[in-house]
Motif scaffolding. Sequence first.
Motif, short mmCIF file in Angstrom:
data_model
loop_
_atom_site.label_atom_id
_atom_site.label_comp_id
_atom_site.label_asym_id
_atom_site.label_seq_id
_atom_site.Cartn_x
_atom_site.Cartn_y
_atom_site.Cartn_z
N SER A 1 0.89 -1.11 -0.04
CA SER A 1 0.00 0.02 0.01
C SER A 1 0.90 1.16 0.00
O SER A 1 1.44 1.48 -1.16
CB SER A 1 -0.94 0.11 1.29
N ALA A 2 0.91 1.93 1.03
CA ALA A 2 1.97 2.94 1.09
C ALA A 2 3.65 2.60 1.03
O ALA A 2 4.44 3.42 0.99
CB ALA A 2 1.74 3.97 2.39
N HIS B 1 5.22 1.44 4.07
CA HIS B 1 5.94 1.98 5.27
C HIS B 1 6.34 1.02 6.19
O HIS B 1 6.83 1.38 7.35
CB HIS B 1 4.84 3.03 6.09
N ARG C 1 -1.79 0.88 -4.58
CA ARG C 1 -1.86 2.18 -4.60
C ARG C 1 -2.83 3.18 -5.39
O ARG C 1 -3.31 4.06 -5.18
CB ARG C 1 -0.41 2.76 -4.68
N THR D 1 -7.69 4.58 -4.61
CA THR D 1 -7.76 5.45 -3.67
C THR D 1 -9.12 6.04 -3.31
O THR D 1 -9.39 7.38 -2.72
CB THR D 1 -6.81 6.67 -4.20
N CYS E 1 -5.22 4.11 0.10
CA CYS E 1 -5.24 5.34 0.66
C CYS E 1 -4.10 5.46 1.74
O CYS E 1 -3.82 4.88 2.51
CB CYS E 1 -6.67 5.59 1.05
N THR E 2 -3.73 6.94 2.05
CA THR E 2 -2.92 7.10 3.08
C THR E 2 -3.83 7.72 3.87
O THR E 2 -4.80 8.50 3.86
CB THR E 2 -1.73 8.28 2.68
N TRP E 3 -3.15 7.99 5.19
CA TRP E 3 -3.83 8.61 6.61
C TRP E 3 -4.16 10.20 5.94
O TRP E 3 -5.22 11.00 6.51
CB TRP E 3 -3.51 8.51 7.58
N SER F 1 1.70 10.15 5.83
CA SER F 1 1.87 9.28 4.67
C SER F 1 1.82 7.67 4.68
O SER F 1 1.94 7.02 3.69
CB SER F 1 3.20 9.59 3.64
N THR F 2 1.37 7.55 5.82
CA THR F 2 1.27 5.97 6.25
C THR F 2 -0.05 5.49 5.76
O THR F 2 -0.88 6.07 5.28
CB THR F 2 1.17 6.06 7.77
N GLY F 3 -0.02 4.21 5.11
CA GLY F 3 -0.97 3.67 4.70
C GLY F 3 -2.38 3.17 5.50
O GLY F 3 -1.82 2.75 6.56
#
Length: 446
Positions: free
Chosen positions: A57-58, A60, A77, A80, A97-99, A120-122
């Motif tokens: 996803s992100a 991280h 990714r 969204t 999506c990210t936070w 930017s975390t998923g």
Amino acid sequence: MTTWIGPDTEGYDDQRALFNAMIDKRPRLIAGCASAADVREALDRAARDGLAVAVRSAGHSVAGQSSNDDGLVVDVRPMTGIEVDVAARRARVGGGCTWGELDAATQQHGLATTGGRVSSTGVTGLTLGGGSGWLERQHGLACDNLLAVELVTADGREIRADESQHQDLLWASRGGGGNFGVVTALELRLHPVGPTILGGLLLWPFDRGAEVARAFRDWADAAPDELGTGLVVISGPPEEFVPAHLQGQPVVAVVVCWNGDHAKGQELVQVMRDLAPEVDLVGPMPYVQLQSMLDDPPGLRQYWSADYHDSFPDGALDVFLEAGARRPSPMTQHLLLPWGGALARVDVDATPLSQRSARWVSHPFATWEDAAADDANIAWVREYRRANAPFTTGGVYLNFIGDEGDERIKAAFGAEKYERLSQIKGEYDPGNVFVGNQNIRPRATV
């Protein structure tokens, strides 16, 4: 339609890059998936070609578990989409999506749910792993607000898990990580938040650390649920609001997130203000601004760990501060976070997570630039954990750590819950296709 990216494709290096620059994996294929059908196609190809699977996803994951070498990465990714049901106070969130994206969508309506402290975390990875954030003492972890999950299993089934169907899978997804399939969408409960909260940072020179840390511990431990906070040792940033003699020097900071009556919040914060911080940035601010306050840019090297504590006595504070003073990198954040509140009131069997009664989480968060400093920064985290060990419970929150082995994974759940997760894994992913995570070994099923 699935977008296929390989080593000879333009943009391959950008697409494979992860948040943690220590990780330099080279998958054979990256499958950009915009739908569940794309995910099925990607998994079919991985099975045909005998390729290991990772799900991104992100990106991280500090251990780099959202990629692999010479395998196939299912990259969600492109997913969204966000749908906010204001009346029902719930959001349907695409798997990529990210936070930051979710907070922006929900804050238009004065709503939010507990989300990560880095924008930017998923959403998916953080929620499936538990989901710690500033709102957790008021509204529980992100996983406590997970109402439904839609995913594609290793054999291509599209499944929706909610309170009326596949309840075992919904339970496992509330903290059991990405072990059970490729998540294409989540549904999350929302709460009234902001959009203006009382938040910001208080900062003291490091030589005030012992005094400030003890006051913070007692203040945060007894605070109302509306307060999200943390004690952090950082380096004074080179900003106008920081006195010149503190810039680049170790400082002790307190983060404030108060989601309640502002006058009451100001009264509460006054306890820490009475210690005369040299920087006081606490005031009314947008919740989305607070959510990005600790953001690091991509491309830095990362090594993290964490432990639970039932209490944090003076001896533990001394160890915490001593480690903060000798951080090898000025970019490193050394955090102490209070738990409790709504997080601790969740029924013990409602999610896979164990030790909900823990009062504190210590989180050495090493960040640096130069590969030549890898050994020093990793050693710093490990040395802190060894010195800190007498004060810990043995439990751990998995989203805060890298690859620390099976015993640490089992410690996050406890033996009984790990066994239940293993049985569910055996039902939905008996071949352990989804191994790129804090992996739960599947129990053989008849």
